[in-house]
Design a protein around this motif. Structure first.
Motif, short mmCIF file in Angstrom:
data_model
loop_
_atom_site.label_atom_id
_atom_site.label_comp_id
_atom_site.label_asym_id
_atom_site.label_seq_id
_atom_site.Cartn_x
_atom_site.Cartn_y
_atom_site.Cartn_z
N ASP A 38 43.19 160.00 -0.08
CA ASP A 38 44.28 159.44 0.67
C ASP A 38 44.71 160.36 1.81
O ASP A 38 45.17 159.91 2.83
N GLU A 39 44.52 161.68 1.67
CA GLU A 39 44.85 162.60 2.76
C GLU A 39 43.95 162.35 3.97
O GLU A 39 44.43 162.39 5.11
N ALA A 40 42.68 162.09 3.72
CA ALA A 40 41.77 161.82 4.83
C ALA A 40 42.17 160.53 5.55
O ALA A 40 42.15 160.48 6.79
N ALA A 41 42.55 159.51 4.79
CA ALA A 41 42.98 158.25 5.41
C ALA A 41 44.25 158.47 6.23
O ALA A 41 44.37 157.94 7.33
N ARG A 42 45.18 159.25 5.71
CA ARG A 42 46.41 159.52 6.46
C ARG A 42 46.11 160.30 7.75
O ARG A 42 46.70 160.03 8.80
N LEU A 43 45.17 161.22 7.67
CA LEU A 43 44.78 161.98 8.86
C LEU A 43 44.16 161.06 9.91
O LEU A 43 44.47 161.15 11.09
N LEU A 44 43.30 160.17 9.45
CA LEU A 44 42.68 159.21 10.38
C LEU A 44 43.73 158.31 11.02
O LEU A 44 43.68 158.03 12.22
N ALA B 158 47.92 154.49 2.02
CA ALA B 158 47.85 155.20 3.31
C ALA B 158 47.58 154.22 4.45
O ALA B 158 48.18 154.33 5.52
N LEU B 159 46.70 153.26 4.23
CA LEU B 159 46.39 152.27 5.27
C LEU B 159 47.60 151.39 5.57
O LEU B 159 47.90 151.10 6.73
N ILE B 160 48.30 150.96 4.53
CA ILE B 160 49.48 150.12 4.73
C ILE B 160 50.59 150.93 5.40
O ILE B 160 51.25 150.44 6.32
N GLY C 79 50.18 150.99 9.01
CA GLY C 79 50.28 149.72 9.73
C GLY C 79 49.33 148.64 9.28
O GLY C 79 49.31 147.55 9.87
N GLY C 80 48.50 148.90 8.28
CA GLY C 80 47.58 147.88 7.77
C GLY C 80 48.33 146.69 7.20
O GLY C 80 49.38 146.86 6.58
N ASP C 81 47.81 145.50 7.41
CA ASP C 81 48.47 144.27 6.98
C ASP C 81 47.89 143.78 5.66
O ASP C 81 46.78 143.24 5.63
N PRO C 82 48.64 143.91 4.55
CA PRO C 82 48.14 143.45 3.27
C PRO C 82 48.11 141.93 3.14
O PRO C 82 47.57 141.39 2.18
N LEU D 268 53.32 147.47 -4.65
CA LEU D 268 53.92 146.19 -5.04
C LEU D 268 55.31 146.03 -4.43
O LEU D 268 55.68 144.95 -3.99
N THR D 269 56.04 147.11 -4.38
CA THR D 269 57.36 147.08 -3.75
C THR D 269 57.24 146.91 -2.24
O THR D 269 57.98 146.14 -1.63
N LYS D 270 56.30 147.60 -1.63
CA LYS D 270 56.14 147.56 -0.17
C LYS D 270 55.65 146.21 0.35
O LYS D 270 56.02 145.80 1.45
N ILE D 271 54.78 145.54 -0.40
CA ILE D 271 54.16 144.32 0.12
C ILE D 271 54.95 143.06 -0.16
O ILE D 271 54.70 142.02 0.45
N ARG D 272 55.89 143.12 -1.06
CA ARG D 272 56.67 141.92 -1.39
C ARG D 272 57.62 141.60 -0.24
O ARG D 272 58.41 142.44 0.18
N ARG D 273 57.49 140.38 0.28
CA ARG D 273 58.28 139.97 1.45
C ARG D 273 58.85 138.58 1.22
O ARG D 273 58.19 137.72 0.62
N PRO D 274 60.06 138.33 1.71
CA PRO D 274 60.67 137.01 1.49
C PRO D 274 59.94 135.88 2.21
O PRO D 274 60.05 134.73 1.82
N ASP D 275 59.18 136.21 3.25
CA ASP D 275 58.48 135.17 4.00
C ASP D 275 57.06 134.91 3.51
O ASP D 275 56.31 134.18 4.14
N ARG D 276 56.70 135.51 2.39
CA ARG D 276 55.35 135.34 1.82
C ARG D 276 55.45 134.86 0.38
O ARG D 276 56.39 135.20 -0.34
#
Length: 102
Positions: free
Chosen positions: A1-7, A39-41, A44-47, A80-88
């Motif tokens: 995950d550190e490498a992904a965050r660096l990228l 790290a991707l989310i 800015g990655g879109d789940p 799970l907490t980050k991706i839960r959205r009221p519009d989805r």
């Protein structure tokens, strides 16, 4: 995950897609690598972005998994907490349903 965050910090595209129109995030989720997915989310990655076949990474994160470590499960719980959205929809749609809506 550190490498992904660096990228991500150096401008990598967290929503990159391969020639089959599958996102990097979907591939990472399919590999059960929740820390890298986080790290991707966070970068800015879109789940909720649809992939070929109508899949969404959010569904793979939602599914109960037997992960390789408590750290991976901790990342999954945070996601799970980050991706839960009221519009989805919750739970995220199955691929067959998502493909119809796509």
């Amino acid at each position: 995950d550190e490498a992904a965050r660096l990228l991500m910090a150096h401008g990598a595209n967290p929503d990159w897609r391969d020639s089959a129109d599958t996102s990097l995030l979907q591939t990472i989720v399919d590999m059960d690598s929740m820390r890298v997915a986080e790290a991707l989310i966070d970068g800015g990655g879109d789940p909720w972005a649809y992939n070929s076949g109508g899949t969404v990474p959010a569904r793979g994160i939602y599914e109960p998994l037997k992960l390789t470590s408590p750290e991976e499960e901790g990342a999954r719980q945070r996601l799970l907490t980050k991706i839960r959205r009221p519009d989805r929809p919750w739970p995220p749609p199955l691929p067959s349903v998502a493909a119809v809506r796509h």
